[in-house]
Design a protein around this motif. Sequence first.
Motif, mmCIF file in Angstrom:
data_model
loop_
_atom_site.group_PDB
_atom_site.id
_atom_site.type_symbol
_atom_site.label_atom_id
_atom_site.label_comp_id
_atom_site.label_asym_id
_atom_site.label_seq_id
_atom_site.Cartn_x
_atom_site.Cartn_y
_atom_site.Cartn_z
ATOM 1 N N ILE A 43 0.842 -1.203 0.000
ATOM 2 C CA ILE A 43 0.000 0.000 0.000
ATOM 3 C C ILE A 43 0.876 1.252 0.000
ATOM 4 O O ILE A 43 0.634 2.207 -0.732
ATOM 5 N N ILE A 44 1.908 1.239 0.849
ATOM 6 C CA ILE A 44 2.935 2.286 0.856
ATOM 7 C C ILE A 44 4.280 1.582 0.761
ATOM 8 O O ILE A 44 4.539 0.607 1.467
ATOM 9 N N THR A 45 5.145 2.058 -0.114
ATOM 10 C CA THR A 45 6.483 1.479 -0.257
ATOM 11 C C THR A 45 7.509 2.608 -0.299
ATOM 12 O O THR A 45 7.414 3.497 -1.147
ATOM 13 N N GLY A 46 8.468 2.566 0.620
ATOM 14 C CA GLY A 46 9.490 3.614 0.653
ATOM 15 C C GLY A 46 8.912 4.996 0.848
ATOM 16 O O GLY A 46 9.495 5.986 0.395
ATOM 17 N N GLY A 47 7.757 5.087 1.523
ATOM 18 C CA GLY A 47 7.121 6.371 1.768
ATOM 19 C C GLY A 47 6.218 6.839 0.645
ATOM 20 O O GLY A 47 5.537 7.857 0.779
ATOM 21 N N ALA A 48 6.164 6.103 -0.457
ATOM 22 C CA ALA A 48 5.347 6.497 -1.611
ATOM 23 C C ALA A 48 4.046 5.694 -1.644
ATOM 24 O O ALA A 48 4.020 4.513 -1.307
ATOM 25 N N ILE A 49 2.975 6.351 -2.057
ATOM 26 C CA ILE A 49 1.659 5.701 -2.154
ATOM 27 C C ILE A 49 1.627 4.778 -3.365
ATOM 28 O O ILE A 49 1.932 5.196 -4.477
ATOM 29 N N ARG A 74 -10.111 18.134 10.326
ATOM 30 C CA ARG A 74 -9.550 17.737 9.043
ATOM 31 C C ARG A 74 -8.357 18.601 8.635
ATOM 32 O O ARG A 74 -7.859 18.464 7.520
ATOM 33 N N HIS A 75 -7.880 19.464 9.507
ATOM 34 C CA HIS A 75 -6.630 20.178 9.278
ATOM 35 C C HIS A 75 -5.557 19.477 10.099
ATOM 36 O O HIS A 75 -5.732 19.263 11.300
ATOM 37 N N ILE A 76 -4.445 19.116 9.447
ATOM 38 C CA ILE A 76 -3.467 18.269 10.116
ATOM 39 C C ILE A 76 -2.034 18.773 9.918
ATOM 40 O O ILE A 76 -1.758 19.595 9.039
ATOM 41 N N VAL A 77 -1.137 18.239 10.751
ATOM 42 C CA VAL A 77 0.306 18.292 10.501
ATOM 43 C C VAL A 77 0.691 16.885 10.067
ATOM 44 O O VAL A 77 0.433 15.909 10.772
ATOM 45 N N PHE A 78 1.278 16.789 8.882
ATOM 46 C CA PHE A 78 1.582 15.484 8.292
ATOM 47 C C PHE A 78 3.084 15.267 8.247
ATOM 48 O O PHE A 78 3.842 16.119 7.765
ATOM 49 N N GLY A 79 3.521 14.117 8.766
ATOM 50 C CA GLY A 79 4.940 13.786 8.735
ATOM 51 C C GLY A 79 5.319 13.051 7.465
ATOM 52 O O GLY A 79 4.799 11.979 7.177
ATOM 53 N N ILE A 80 6.215 13.633 6.688
ATOM 54 C CA ILE A 80 6.734 12.935 5.512
ATOM 55 C C ILE A 80 7.428 11.656 5.988
ATOM 56 O O ILE A 80 8.234 11.698 6.917
ATOM 57 N N PRO A 81 7.126 10.503 5.398
ATOM 58 C CA PRO A 81 7.740 9.252 5.848
ATOM 59 C C PRO A 81 9.263 9.348 5.901
ATOM 60 O O PRO A 81 9.898 9.902 4.993
ATOM 61 N N GLU A 82 9.823 8.795 6.963
ATOM 62 C CA GLU A 82 11.262 8.899 7.198
ATOM 63 C C GLU A 82 12.082 8.374 6.026
ATOM 64 O O GLU A 82 13.124 8.940 5.674
ATOM 65 N N ALA A 83 11.594 7.297 5.399
ATOM 66 C CA ALA A 83 12.337 6.705 4.286
ATOM 67 C C ALA A 83 12.452 7.648 3.097
ATOM 68 O O ALA A 83 13.290 7.427 2.211
ATOM 69 N N LEU A 140 6.748 13.336 -4.589
ATOM 70 C CA LEU A 140 6.199 12.533 -3.509
ATOM 71 C C LEU A 140 5.341 13.381 -2.567
ATOM 72 O O LEU A 140 4.232 12.986 -2.190
ATOM 73 N N VAL A 141 5.849 14.558 -2.195
ATOM 74 C CA VAL A 141 5.076 15.440 -1.312
ATOM 75 C C VAL A 141 3.774 15.850 -1.990
ATOM 76 O O VAL A 141 2.699 15.855 -1.370
ATOM 77 N N ASP A 142 3.858 16.168 -3.280
ATOM 78 C CA ASP A 142 2.662 16.567 -4.024
ATOM 79 C C ASP A 142 1.646 15.422 -4.085
ATOM 80 O O ASP A 142 0.433 15.650 -3.971
ATOM 81 N N SER A 143 2.129 14.186 -4.236
ATOM 82 C CA SER A 143 1.208 13.044 -4.299
ATOM 83 C C SER A 143 0.485 12.862 -2.976
ATOM 84 O O SER A 143 -0.707 12.532 -2.956
ATOM 85 N N TRP A 144 1.188 13.077 -1.858
ATOM 86 C CA TRP A 144 0.534 12.981 -0.554
ATOM 87 C C TRP A 144 -0.479 14.110 -0.361
ATOM 88 O O TRP A 144 -1.570 13.892 0.169
ATOM 89 N N GLN A 145 -0.127 15.303 -0.802
ATOM 90 C CA GLN A 145 -1.057 16.422 -0.643
ATOM 91 C C GLN A 145 -2.330 16.179 -1.447
ATOM 92 O O GLN A 145 -3.449 16.398 -0.944
ATOM 93 N N LYS A 146 -2.185 15.714 -2.666
ATOM 94 C CA LYS A 146 -3.361 15.452 -3.501
ATOM 95 C C LYS A 146 -4.204 14.329 -2.920
ATOM 96 O O LYS A 146 -5.441 14.404 -2.920
ATOM 97 N N PHE A 147 -3.547 13.275 -2.429
ATOM 98 C CA PHE A 147 -4.293 12.167 -1.841
ATOM 99 C C PHE A 147 -5.062 12.634 -0.602
ATOM 100 O O PHE A 147 -6.256 12.349 -0.464
ATOM 101 N N LEU A 148 -4.396 13.345 0.288
ATOM 102 C CA LEU A 148 -5.050 13.794 1.519
ATOM 103 C C LEU A 148 -6.187 14.759 1.206
ATOM 104 O O LEU A 148 -7.260 14.693 1.812
ATOM 105 N N ASN A 149 -5.976 15.656 0.259
ATOM 106 C CA ASN A 149 -7.050 16.571 -0.144
ATOM 107 C C ASN A 149 -8.250 15.801 -0.683
ATOM 108 O O ASN A 149 -9.405 16.173 -0.444
#
Length: 364
Positions: A43-49, A74-83, A140-149
Amino acid sequence: MYFGTKTAVGISVADHIIEVVELVMGEKTSIRARNRIMLGAGIITGGAIRDEKKLADAFIKLFADAKPIPIQARHIVFGIPEAATYFHIFETQKISAEYISTEVTRNIPLPAEDIAFGYRVFPQSKDTSRVVVAAASRALVDSWQKFLNSQGIMVDIFDIEVFAIFRNLFREFPKEPVLIVDSGAHTTTISILDSAGLVYTRSMHIAGEYLTKEIAAALKIGYSEAEEKKIAMGLEDREHPIFFALIKGLEAITREMRAAQEYFARTRNARVSEIILAGGSSRMTGLAAYMEANFGISIVVASPTSDIEAVGYALRGLEARWDATDPRLTLEQEGASWHFHIPKPTLHWSMPQGQKGWWHLFTK
């Protein structure tokens, strides 16, 4: 009940788990709700969706099944995966957008156009400043932002795990330098922080799963049985073959810890006063005693709860003062993303007497 009080939500993500914590600031800060969801492989690999549908289902449960109450915010602080995170820490006499940009593109192993980063500048002397850069793939950051939105979740801050752990453990800058070893399932990160923030950080792909595989190979047993033995026995029995298998696996981690100490002593003319063990693998039986015997300084094992990072992310959402010291990643265009925040050289907050860290408050 919480009308008029400030709340913040932090989310921590790894390849096999997502965790959420909602904090509420009243007379004292406390956890209002929390949850963790185990993820299936792929589902997530190396921090990527990799599987948005299954991840979306997990996020619905993450908020709805939080205990003791569902999380509505629904407003959050999101931690970029360490990997998926990178660091560059350097000292310079030149403080300009162009110079820092050049340093980033030279030292972050990503294409220049794919780097999303944030930084903070700390004066070290009259002529020299320390620059702490945190970075990740812009895609990667953009993909997480779009997914969360797409899930109705708005990201107020993209945060970094090492700072979240520090925020949770200490609450305030330490008067003496500390070394933090964050060891999870796949990655161990070794960081040194002093009274002005992050000095050193390095990650390695030797952690809990690696140790389990060492046990399985040494004892000629399956992975699941090796994991059970690791949890049940750890380093407690020095005569058992499992002890020698673990020591072999831990050697690489202790070498990196010593290298970090030596680097800090050489470049800062100072010594680490304390080692803090964090992450799931840090709770292995006998590990603290083994580390103390090898390093000869105080060893502290951090929170017994797994959501130490999520709490740290939520703390950033509650307290704006962390913006003075901790970088945040940004997807803004380069010309708009440059922001210098140079704190006073005397910046330091003293620890409330008798309080080691927030995790003491949150796990009682």
